[in-house]
Design a protein around this motif. Structure first.
Motif, PDB file in Angstrom:
ATOM      1  N   VAL A 125     -32.895  42.005  32.664  1.00 21.71           N
ATOM      2  CA  VAL A 125     -32.713  43.162  31.788  1.00 21.71           C
ATOM      3  C   VAL A 125     -31.807  44.207  32.434  1.00 21.71           C
ATOM      4  CG1 VAL A 125     -33.903  45.124  30.722  1.00 21.71           C
ATOM      5  CG2 VAL A 125     -34.869  42.837  30.543  1.00 21.71           C
ATOM      6  N   LEU A 126     -31.980  44.432  33.740  1.00 18.27           N
ATOM      7  CA  LEU A 126     -31.198  45.467  34.406  1.00 18.27           C
ATOM      8  C   LEU A 126     -29.721  45.100  34.521  1.00 18.27           C
ATOM      9  CD1 LEU A 126     -33.668  46.496  37.261  1.00 18.27           C
ATOM     10  CD2 LEU A 126     -33.257  47.653  35.074  1.00 18.27           C
ATOM     11  N   GLY A 127     -29.447  43.807  34.588  1.00 17.77           N
ATOM     12  CA  GLY A 127     -28.064  43.375  34.760  1.00 17.77           C
ATOM     13  C   GLY A 127     -27.383  42.889  33.499  1.00 17.77           C
ATOM     14  N   MET A 128     -28.115  42.834  32.389  1.00 16.22           N
ATOM     15  CA  MET A 128     -27.551  42.292  31.155  1.00 16.22           C
ATOM     16  C   MET A 128     -26.352  43.105  30.673  1.00 16.22           C
ATOM     17  SD  MET A 128     -27.451  40.145  28.668  1.00 16.22           S
ATOM     18  CE  MET A 128     -28.849  39.173  29.228  1.00 16.22           C
ATOM     19  N   GLN A 129     -25.250  42.400  30.448  1.00 15.50           N
ATOM     20  CA  GLN A 129     -24.042  43.040  29.922  1.00 15.50           C
ATOM     21  C   GLN A 129     -24.124  43.113  28.393  1.00 15.50           C
ATOM     22  OE1 GLN A 129     -21.516  44.275  32.079  1.00 15.50           O
ATOM     23  NE2 GLN A 129     -23.238  43.847  33.461  1.00 15.50           N
ATOM     24  N   LEU A 130     -23.703  44.221  27.848  1.00 17.56           N
ATOM     25  CA  LEU A 130     -23.807  44.416  26.406  1.00 17.56           C
ATOM     26  C   LEU A 130     -23.016  43.357  25.643  1.00 17.56           C
ATOM     27  CD1 LEU A 130     -24.898  46.077  24.067  1.00 17.56           C
ATOM     28  CD2 LEU A 130     -22.901  47.581  24.286  1.00 17.56           C
ATOM     29  N   ASP A 131     -21.848  42.966  26.147  1.00 19.53           N
ATOM     30  CA  ASP A 131     -21.059  41.939  25.462  1.00 19.53           C
ATOM     31  C   ASP A 131     -21.820  40.617  25.398  1.00 19.53           C
ATOM     32  OD1 ASP A 131     -19.003  43.693  25.034  1.00 19.53           O
ATOM     33  OD2 ASP A 131     -17.727  42.933  26.648  1.00 19.53           O
ATOM     34  N   ASP A 132     -22.524  40.257  26.479  1.00 20.76           N
ATOM     35  CA  ASP A 132     -23.307  39.024  26.489  1.00 20.76           C
ATOM     36  C   ASP A 132     -24.489  39.131  25.532  1.00 20.76           C
ATOM     37  OD1 ASP A 132     -21.586  37.948  28.325  1.00 20.76           O
ATOM     38  OD2 ASP A 132     -22.893  38.286  30.054  1.00 20.76           O
ATOM     39  N   TRP A 133     -25.129  40.291  25.514  1.00 24.96           N
ATOM     40  CA  TRP A 133     -26.230  40.512  24.580  1.00 24.96           C
ATOM     41  C   TRP A 133     -25.746  40.343  23.134  1.00 24.96           C
ATOM     42  CZ3 TRP A 133     -31.457  41.453  24.510  1.00 24.96           C
ATOM     43  CH2 TRP A 133     -31.980  41.959  23.316  1.00 24.96           C
ATOM     44  N   ASN A 134     -24.660  41.013  22.797  1.00 24.07           N
ATOM     45  CA  ASN A 134     -24.136  40.934  21.431  1.00 24.07           C
ATOM     46  C   ASN A 134     -23.721  39.519  21.071  1.00 24.07           C
ATOM     47  OD1 ASN A 134     -24.524  43.668  20.984  1.00 24.07           O
ATOM     48  ND2 ASN A 134     -22.456  44.242  21.600  1.00 24.07           N
ATOM     49  N   ASP A 135     -23.166  38.785  22.037  1.00 20.46           N
ATOM     50  CA  ASP A 135     -22.771  37.401  21.773  1.00 20.46           C
ATOM     51  C   ASP A 135     -23.993  36.526  21.522  1.00 20.46           C
ATOM     52  OD1 ASP A 135     -20.673  35.389  21.564  1.00 20.46           O
ATOM     53  OD2 ASP A 135     -21.525  34.555  23.409  1.00 20.46           O
ATOM     54  N   SER A 136     -25.079  36.763  22.243  1.00 14.54           N
ATOM     55  CA  SER A 136     -26.316  36.011  22.026  1.00 14.54           C
ATOM     56  C   SER A 136     -26.867  36.258  20.624  1.00 14.54           C
ATOM     57  CB  SER A 136     -27.365  36.391  23.071  1.00 14.54           C
ATOM     58  OG  SER A 136     -26.990  35.975  24.354  1.00 14.54           O
ATOM     59  N   VAL A 137     -26.908  37.527  20.237  1.00 13.11           N
ATOM     60  CA  VAL A 137     -27.407  37.865  18.897  1.00 13.11           C
ATOM     61  C   VAL A 137     -26.523  37.237  17.825  1.00 13.11           C
ATOM     62  CG1 VAL A 137     -27.831  39.756  17.285  1.00 13.11           C
ATOM     63  CG2 VAL A 137     -28.519  39.981  19.689  1.00 13.11           C
ATOM     64  N   ALA A 138     -25.205  37.308  18.017  1.00 12.58           N
ATOM     65  CA  ALA A 138     -24.291  36.704  17.047  1.00 12.58           C
ATOM     66  C   ALA A 138     -24.444  35.193  17.015  1.00 12.58           C
ATOM     67  CB  ALA A 138     -22.848  37.076  17.385  1.00 12.58           C
ATOM     68  N   SER A 139     -24.629  34.587  18.187  1.00 12.99           N
ATOM     69  CA  SER A 139     -24.712  33.131  18.271  1.00 12.99           C
ATOM     70  C   SER A 139     -25.900  32.564  17.515  1.00 12.99           C
ATOM     71  CB  SER A 139     -24.804  32.690  19.734  1.00 12.99           C
ATOM     72  OG  SER A 139     -23.581  32.880  20.407  1.00 12.99           O
ATOM     73  N   PHE A 140     -26.989  33.308  17.492  1.00 19.22           N
ATOM     74  CA  PHE A 140     -28.205  32.770  16.892  1.00 19.22           C
ATOM     75  C   PHE A 140     -28.623  33.523  15.629  1.00 19.22           C
ATOM     76  CE2 PHE A 140     -28.369  31.713  21.454  1.00 19.22           C
ATOM     77  CZ  PHE A 140     -28.267  30.338  21.318  1.00 19.22           C
ATOM     78  N   ALA A 141     -28.915  34.798  15.728  1.00 20.55           N
ATOM     79  CA  ALA A 141     -29.387  35.527  14.549  1.00 20.55           C
ATOM     80  C   ALA A 141     -28.303  35.671  13.481  1.00 20.55           C
ATOM     81  CB  ALA A 141     -29.908  36.904  14.971  1.00 20.55           C
ATOM     82  N   THR A 142     -27.095  36.084  13.886  1.00 22.52           N
ATOM     83  CA  THR A 142     -26.021  36.249  12.905  1.00 22.52           C
ATOM     84  C   THR A 142     -25.587  34.912  12.331  1.00 22.52           C
ATOM     85  OG1 THR A 142     -25.253  38.233  14.058  1.00 22.52           O
ATOM     86  CG2 THR A 142     -23.719  37.202  12.519  1.00 22.52           C
ATOM     87  N   ALA A 143     -25.452  33.906  13.178  1.00 19.45           N
ATOM     88  CA  ALA A 143     -25.123  32.566  12.683  1.00 19.45           C
ATOM     89  C   ALA A 143     -26.197  32.056  11.729  1.00 19.45           C
ATOM     90  CB  ALA A 143     -24.941  31.603  13.848  1.00 19.45           C
ATOM     91  N   GLY A 144     -27.446  32.399  12.018  1.00 26.01           N
ATOM     92  CA  GLY A 144     -28.537  32.007  11.112  1.00 26.01           C
ATOM     93  C   GLY A 144     -28.388  32.635   9.743  1.00 26.01           C
ATOM     94  N   LEU A 145     -28.052  33.935   9.731  1.00 33.97           N
ATOM     95  CA  LEU A 145     -27.827  34.622   8.458  1.00 33.97           C
ATOM     96  C   LEU A 145     -26.682  33.988   7.689  1.00 33.97           C
ATOM     97  CD1 LEU A 145     -28.010  36.991   6.405  1.00 33.97           C
ATOM     98  CD2 LEU A 145     -26.444  38.241   7.922  1.00 33.97           C
ATOM     99  N   LEU A 146     -25.539  33.787   8.337  1.00 32.95           N
ATOM    100  CA  LEU A 146     -24.344  33.317   7.633  1.00 32.95           C
ATOM    101  C   LEU A 146     -24.518  31.898   7.109  1.00 32.95           C
ATOM    102  CD1 LEU A 146     -21.558  34.762   9.958  1.00 32.95           C
ATOM    103  CD2 LEU A 146     -22.378  35.691   7.773  1.00 32.95           C
ATOM    104  N   THR A 147     -25.053  31.022   7.935  1.00 30.01           N
ATOM    105  CA  THR A 147     -25.230  29.631   7.468  1.00 30.01           C
ATOM    106  C   THR A 147     -26.239  29.563   6.330  1.00 30.01           C
ATOM    107  OG1 THR A 147     -26.831  29.245   9.269  1.00 30.01           O
ATOM    108  CG2 THR A 147     -24.545  28.585   9.661  1.00 30.01           C
ATOM    109  N   THR A 148     -27.291  30.347   6.413  1.00 30.82           N
ATOM    110  CA  THR A 148     -28.300  30.359   5.345  1.00 30.82           C
ATOM    111  C   THR A 148     -27.733  30.970   4.070  1.00 30.82           C
ATOM    112  OG1 THR A 148     -30.094  30.537   6.955  1.00 30.82           O
ATOM    113  CG2 THR A 148     -30.595  31.182   4.687  1.00 30.82           C
TER     114      THR A 148
END
Length: 308
Positions: free
Chosen positions: A99-122
């Protein structure tokens, strides 16, 4: 072999392990399949594999995180095959850090990779299913990370958990249209023995990485009641079931394909009662591509290191 006869499917994420195996099994059960991947070579290879076995498939390049790409892939599939009945989403990229070292770009990419991709494909799949009068099935591939907290895995766990609850909510929103949304949860996979985790067994100088959330294959195997890792074919069979009419009264459900990991008592270590060394497991393992066995793992990588 006709459980999906006359159905049309899209698989987002189509490498030779999980996604390609799912696409292969859907086609083998009678579905016409579009396989999509961010890498052109992966999408093409999977489509050619399926076509080479006499089934119908096409490959398309696209990013499941991109609205225009998903819309284009869904539209082209309907144009090519006339309808859409099944969508499988297993796209995504993993980022590890605490948590202390997490980069915001990596966090946003993770959310896009799974949650956002889930929304768009559905979203685009459901619209296409409604337009063609299909009471279809949408399936998202998860991970045990969706159900547990993991050290150094804040982004991955959060994004997968978001996808899990997104799928449940989408199932409720789409239920009155007869469109089902379900998920499949694997744990660490057998093919990782010869991909991301191979050094542990095959490099005599291997040392456990410093990352706190890291665990060895032996430690993981010792937690599995069935004493084996899930294979790509195990996920493919679960997906075929959810895609077929056999699961027509299931929506918002999650199928665990994890050798019993999620449902064992937390302090029970199966390996203490039924010990098996990871090197012995590896010696008996066969590499698979698209769910078909290849050579013995040891034939490809040399004899595993001996027990210390």
């Amino acid at each position: 072999m006709d459980r999906l006869k006359d159905k049309v499917a899209i698989v987002f994420g189509a490498g030779p392990n999980i996604g390609g195996t799912i696409a292969h099994f859907l086609a083998r059960e009678g579905a016409k399949v579009c396989v999509s991947d961010v890498k052109e070579e992966a999408a093409t290879a999977t489509a050619e594999f399926i076509i080479g076995r006499g089934w119908k498939a096409m490959g398309m390049v696209g990013d499941a995180r991109n609205d225009d790409d998903v819309k284009r892939i869904v539209a082209k599939t309907v144009e090519q095959y006339g309808r859409l009945d099944v969508v499988v989403n297993m796209a995504g990229r993993v980022h590890w850090d605490d948590v202390l070292g997490m980069q915001l770009d990596d966090w946003n990419d993770s959310v896009a990779s799974f949650a956002t991709a889930g929304l768009l494909t559905t979203q685009h799949a459901a619209r296409a299913m409604l337009a063609c009068g299909s009471q279809g099935s949408i399936i998202h591939l998860l991970s045990t990370a969706a159900h547990f907290g993991e050290a150094d895995g804040a982004a991955y766990c959060a994004a997968k958990a978001a996808l899990l609850n997104f799928a449940r909510s989408a199932a409720m929103d789409l239920s009155h249209h007869g469109i089902r949304v379900n998920t499949v949860t694997p744990c660490s996979m057998e093919h990782q023995l010869w991909t991301t985790m191979r050094d542990e067994m095959f490099d005599p100088d291997w040392r456990q990485p410093e990352r706190r959330g890291f665990y060895s294959r032996q430690e993981y195997l010792d937690q599995l009641p069935l004493r084996r890792f899930p294979r790509a074919a195990d996920l493919a069979w679960a997906t075929v079931f959810l895609a077929s009419d056999e699961s027509s009264c299931m929506t918002g459900a999650d199928l665990p394909v994890d050798a019993g990991l999620r449902h064992k008592y937390p302090t029970w270590t199966p390996g203490s009662h039924d010990p098996r060394h990871i090197n012995d497991y590896a010696r008996a393992t066969r590499v698979t591509r698209y769910g078909e066995e290849q050579e013995l793992l040891t034939d490809l990588l040399g004899d595993p290191i001996e027990r210390s």
